[in-house]
Design an enzyme around this catalytic site. Structure first.
Site, PDB file in Angstrom:
ATOM      1  N   ASP A  94       0.857  -1.185   0.000  1.00  0.00           N
ATOM      2  CA  ASP A  94       0.000   0.000   0.000  1.00  0.00           C
ATOM      3  C   ASP A  94       0.891   1.233   0.000  1.00  0.00           C
ATOM      4  OD1 ASP A  94      -2.154  -1.672   0.110  1.00  0.00           O
ATOM      5  OD2 ASP A  94      -2.536  -1.402   2.260  1.00  0.00           O
ATOM      6  N   SER A 136      -2.428   5.504  -2.702  1.00  0.00           N
ATOM      7  CA  SER A 136      -3.338   6.326  -1.919  1.00  0.00           C
ATOM      8  C   SER A 136      -2.792   7.732  -1.730  1.00  0.00           C
ATOM      9  CB  SER A 136      -3.509   5.652  -0.558  1.00  0.00           C
ATOM     10  OG  SER A 136      -4.524   6.252   0.171  1.00  0.00           O
ATOM     11  N   HIS A 291     -38.676   0.049  28.925  1.00  0.00           N
ATOM     12  CA  HIS A 291     -37.769  -0.704  28.048  1.00  0.00           C
ATOM     13  C   HIS A 291     -37.705  -2.157  28.488  1.00  0.00           C
ATOM     14  CE1 HIS A 291     -35.422   2.627  25.908  1.00  0.00           C
ATOM     15  NE2 HIS A 291     -36.397   3.224  26.569  1.00  0.00           N
TER      16      HIS A 291
HETATM   17  C1  HCA Z   1      -0.756   8.616   8.246  1.00  0.00           C
HETATM   18  C2  HCA Z   1      -1.027   7.787   7.026  1.00  0.00           C
HETATM   19  C3  HCA Z   1      -2.401   7.248   6.904  1.00  0.00           C
HETATM   20  C4  HCA Z   1      -2.420   6.421   5.622  1.00  0.00           C
HETATM   21  C5  HCA Z   1      -3.738   5.961   5.128  1.00  0.00           C
HETATM   22  C6  HCA Z   1      -3.671   5.044   3.939  1.00  0.00           C
HETATM   23  C7  HCA Z   1      -3.454   8.390   6.820  1.00  0.00           C
HETATM   24  O1  HCA Z   1      -0.335   8.060   9.259  1.00  0.00           O
HETATM   25  O2  HCA Z   1      -0.910   9.820   8.185  1.00  0.00           O
HETATM   26  O3  HCA Z   1      -2.614   4.568   3.593  1.00  0.00           O
HETATM   27  O4  HCA Z   1      -4.736   4.786   3.370  1.00  0.00           O
HETATM   28  O5  HCA Z   1      -4.297   8.488   7.696  1.00  0.00           O
HETATM   29  O6  HCA Z   1      -3.362   9.161   5.879  1.00  0.00           O
HETATM   30  O7  HCA Z   1      -2.730   6.442   8.009  1.00  0.00           O
END
Ligand code: HCA
Ligand code: CU
Length: 405
Positions: A94, A136, A291
């Site tokens: 990821d 992401s 209840h």
């Molecule tokens: C963080 C990263 C994350 C990543 C979420 C993800 C967030 O620690 O800031 O990979 O989908 O909240 O953005 O946890």
């Protein structure tokens, strides 16, 4: 209907490790991974192997356990991170990068063109190694929409497995989540993941709206542990989905939640909150006479979740001034005592009066019922002071022991 085909990415071993009280040993990680796998989550996400040598070793160990769940790890958008992640033997990586102007300015200093280039390079590299990849954008809800769509569309075009939206700071509302996921659904053909923080209490609703808008994956952690006050809790998401339709969550071993919540709570040094979804000690406790009466006739009157489905027990609290004679009658029957309705009503009046004077306990009520059943109403009407005192303090203990064993 989109909701029916969803996957949980359980991130207790990644986001959860970012909870201030968490410092899991290898054995604890293995125990959590097994419990999550037994529960039936589809994916387990692990801390980046770049975090420390132990994190790398633990990712290798958990990848080698032969669990049914897919094992994923998490990395920055960099080839060296991706390489190390792949070396652990995980099923998927990821990848994450910040796209908000704040993160671009104060974190990595890259503009959107550079982010698109980096994303394509890293996604392409991970794919070439035969490993699943998700891309992401951190802090998606404070990023320019056109910016994040550009990146998502670019990685979708080269066949990324999944793109992720992250509400990193817990700012999004359910409606915003629904709209953003819905627009993204119309633009990409890959799977969509949602990750939501709980700073303003919307994490469960947001995860649910994401699924309803077409997301295929949502992130959770046990008890919601994570940065600050955490993310969508596994149990809370399950409660929300069960309330929508029990069939949605029949693929999971629902009674396993209790062990997960208590194990993780103990490991990170917190109690399960009293009002926690499903496993909190008051989650299936009913109090007011109206209840209690209806619950005794048909639990569905005041319960959208069936406690039995989760291996939990219902508790009807009767030793207080809000009690009703139907609940007192039910208690008398549990004790095997035969009392007329008129007598039970009289006893109920007496219990209410006593509760107005002081806090009373279940054993006070039991004592009264027994004495009246033995025809000793006069004595029952004036219980010895010492009797009252000894029984009074136990009500909360009785409630606690009921649901925490
Ligand atoms: C963080 C990263 C994350 C990543 C979420 C993800 C967030 O620690 O800031 O990979 O989908 O909240 O953005 O946890
Ligand atoms: Cu997060």
């Amino acid at each position: 209907m989109p909701l029916e085909n969803f996957h949980i990415i359980e991130s207790t071993l990644r986001e959860g490790e970012q909870f201030v009280g968490a410092s899991f040993t290898t054995d604890q990680k293995i125990e959590i991974a097994h419990l999550l796998d037994d529960f039936g989550v589809e994916c387990i996400e692990l801390t980046t192997p770049m975090a420390s040598p132990q994190s790398f070793e633990d990712a290798r160990t958990i990848s080698g356990l032969g669990l049914r769940a897919k094992i994923l790890t998490h990395t920055r958008c960099r080839i060296d991170d991706a390489q190390k992640a792949i070396d652990t033997g995980v099923d998927g990586v990821d990848v994450l990068i910040g796209t908000s102007s704040m993160l671009r300015r104060f974190s990595h200093g890259k503009d959107i063109d550079q982010i698109v280039d980096m994303a394509l390079t890293v996604v392409d590299y991970i794919q070439s190694q035969g490993v699943e990849v998700r891309f992401s954008t951190e802090d998606s809800f404070r990023s320019e929409l056109e910016d994040i769509f550009r990146v998502y569309e670019a990685v979708d075009a080269i066949g990324v497995n999944r793109v992720g939206i992250a509400d990193t700071v817990g700012v999004a509302t359910p409606r915003q989540v629904y709209e953003l996921v819905g627009s993204l659904r119309r633009r990409v053909s890959c799977d969509i993941e949602f990750h939501g923080h709980n700073d303003s209490g919307c994490a469960i609703a947001n995860a649910f709206e994401a699924l309803d808008a077409g997301a295929t994956h949502v992130d959770t952690s046990v008890l919601g542990i994570g940065e600050r006050n955490g993310i969508t809790p596994l149990g809370g998401l399950i409660a929300r989905l069960y309330a929508t339709g029990p069939a949605l969550v029949e693929k999971y071993d629902l009674p396993g939640l209790r062990r997960l919540d208590s194990t993780v709570a103990q490991m990170v040094g917190v109690d399960i909150p009293f009002n926690n979804y499903i496993t909190g000690i008051t989650a299936f406790t009913h109090k007011a006479g109206i209840h209690a009466k209806a619950i005794l006739n048909n639990p569905e009157t005041y319960e959208i979740l069936n406690p039995q489905a989760f291996g939990m027990t219902r508790y009807v609290s009767i030793a207080h001034r809000l009690t009703g004679w139907n609940a007192i009658k039910n208690r008398a029957e549990q004790l095997g005592l035969t009392l007329s309705d008129a007598t039970l009503k009289e006893i109920t009046v007496h219990i209410k009066a006593l509760a107005d004077e002081k806090r009373i306990s279940l054993s006070d009520v039991d004592g009264l019922l027994r004495r009246w059943a033995n025809g000793n109403a006069a004595q029952a009407a004036r219980p010895a002071v010492s009797d009252q005192l000894s029984a009074v303090s136990n009500q909360r203990t009785a409630l606690g022991s009921k649901n925490t064993k």
